[in-house]
Enzyme design. Sequence first.
Site, PDB file in Angstrom:
ATOM      1  N   SER A  42      -1.060  -2.773   2.574  1.00  0.00           N
ATOM      2  CA  SER A  42      -1.734  -2.746   3.880  1.00  0.00           C
ATOM      3  C   SER A  42      -2.128  -1.334   4.256  1.00  0.00           C
ATOM      4  CB  SER A  42      -0.833  -3.267   5.005  1.00  0.00           C
ATOM      5  OG  SER A  42      -0.049  -4.334   4.591  1.00  0.00           O
ATOM      6  N   HIS A  74      -4.419  -8.994   2.927  1.00  0.00           N
ATOM      7  CA  HIS A  74      -4.165  -8.738   1.512  1.00  0.00           C
ATOM      8  C   HIS A  74      -5.334  -9.332   0.716  1.00  0.00           C
ATOM      9  CE1 HIS A  74       0.500  -8.536   2.266  1.00  0.00           C
ATOM     10  NE2 HIS A  74      -0.175  -7.619   2.923  1.00  0.00           N
ATOM     11  N   ARG A  95      -0.963  -8.400  -4.510  1.00  0.00           N
ATOM     12  CA  ARG A  95       0.488  -8.263  -4.639  1.00  0.00           C
ATOM     13  C   ARG A  95       1.170  -9.576  -4.293  1.00  0.00           C
ATOM     14  NH1 ARG A  95       2.338  -3.176  -1.830  1.00  0.00           N
ATOM     15  NH2 ARG A  95       3.326  -2.318  -3.682  1.00  0.00           N
ATOM     16  N   THR A  96       2.144  -9.949  -5.091  1.00  0.00           N
ATOM     17  CA  THR A  96       3.007 -11.085  -4.757  1.00  0.00           C
ATOM     18  C   THR A  96       4.297 -10.513  -4.189  1.00  0.00           C
ATOM     19  OG1 THR A  96       2.065 -12.448  -6.507  1.00  0.00           O
ATOM     20  CG2 THR A  96       4.223 -13.095  -5.680  1.00  0.00           C
ATOM     21  N   GLU A 196      13.518  -6.233  10.308  1.00  0.00           N
ATOM     22  CA  GLU A 196      14.946  -5.981  10.468  1.00  0.00           C
ATOM     23  C   GLU A 196      15.366  -6.133  11.926  1.00  0.00           C
ATOM     24  OE1 GLU A 196      12.758  -3.685   9.115  1.00  0.00           O
ATOM     25  OE2 GLU A 196      13.159  -4.626   7.188  1.00  0.00           O
ATOM     26  N   ASN A 238       4.362   1.347  11.742  1.00  0.00           N
ATOM     27  CA  ASN A 238       5.157   1.119  12.957  1.00  0.00           C
ATOM     28  C   ASN A 238       6.476   1.839  12.796  1.00  0.00           C
ATOM     29  OD1 ASN A 238       5.505  -1.343  10.913  1.00  0.00           O
ATOM     30  ND2 ASN A 238       7.447  -1.094  11.978  1.00  0.00           N
TER      31      ASN A 238
HETATM   32  I1  8IG Z   1       3.775  -2.858   7.629  1.00  0.00           I
HETATM   33  O1  8IG Z   1       9.185  -2.372  10.026  1.00  0.00           O
HETATM   34  C1  8IG Z   1       5.723  -3.105   7.753  1.00  0.00           C
HETATM   35  N1  8IG Z   1       6.374  -3.739   6.776  1.00  0.00           N
HETATM   36  N2  8IG Z   1      10.916  -4.585   6.394  1.00  0.00           N
HETATM   37  N3  8IG Z   1      10.046  -3.476   8.250  1.00  0.00           N
HETATM   38  C2  8IG Z   1       9.873  -4.097   7.054  1.00  0.00           C
HETATM   39  N4  8IG Z   1       8.686  -4.252   6.491  1.00  0.00           N
HETATM   40  C3  8IG Z   1       7.637  -3.728   7.144  1.00  0.00           C
HETATM   41  C4  8IG Z   1       7.738  -3.084   8.371  1.00  0.00           C
HETATM   42  C5  8IG Z   1       9.014  -2.944   8.956  1.00  0.00           C
HETATM   43  N5  8IG Z   1       6.502  -2.693   8.740  1.00  0.00           N
END
Ligand code: 8IG
Length: 275
Positions: A42, A74, A95-96, A196, A238
């Site tokens: 991404s 994707h 991607r898988t 998470e 993020n």
């Molecule tokens: I874009 O904050 C993306 N992928 N595990 N945590 C996890 N995967 C992610 C995150 C994230 N942001």
Amino acid sequence: MHGANPLDDPTADPFAIAADAAARIAELTGVERHDVALTLGSGWGRAADLIGETTHTIPATEVPGFSKPALEGHVGTLRSVSLPNGKRALVIGARTHYYEGHGVRRVVHSVRTAAATGATTMILTNGAGGIRETWTPGTPVLISDHINLTADSPLEGATFIDLTDLYSRRLRDLARSIDPSLDEGVYCQFRGPHYETPAEVQMAKAIGGHIVGMSTALEAIAARQAGMEILGMSLITNLAAGIQQTPLSHEEVIEAGRAAESVISALLAKIVAEL
Ligand code: 8IG
């Protein structure tokens, strides 16, 4: 390719299927050998247009072992790109993810296929969450090492592989010679697809993690097994849960990727030109 994925047959040899996939790519492109492979996560997609001239675009579904992407944002294609330095790149936009539940053989198939096409450098990119507060959304970060929290491995049986310097110091230094402001950090691969909890992010931080994501670590292990030199880069889209005060959303992630895309893709193109 229609019907069942050959990798879903547990008695199949995943390396033989990767060799079949590489042969199919050679047949469809007329390109006998690729030198470098890139998996564009991404936010990194534009790099495919910036590194060189795409001579062939192949729907992943035409190549044995590949499947349709599960997700918006994707791309489900493989591209053969002719680089200005005369080398050939294989760009994997398909991607898988481990969270799709098709097993780790399917996750690492693109990497094994890239190796079977001749690629000796594997560039793995992703969008991810940042634990360091100084990494605002849109910051690209080099992956210096990883913590694999999937409790799984692409290696089967008593295959003991050293993972020291898994993410090549030479390639990280090369990237920093192009952008000295690039930070680096340890990538934690969680299973996902949920993000998470704040407590899990604190755990990741306590055990030495700086970046949280749902890809890359398993692919890097397979790339090392194949003898490739690996460059890993995350786009922080993020701050990880609890580090940022607002809830995480997939839309936010896509938007941050879109906003940063031209800058980080140009950076990646410059790195590829120096390989
Ligand atoms: I874009 O904050 C993306 N992928 N595990 N945590 C996890 N995967 C992610 C995150 C994230 N942001």
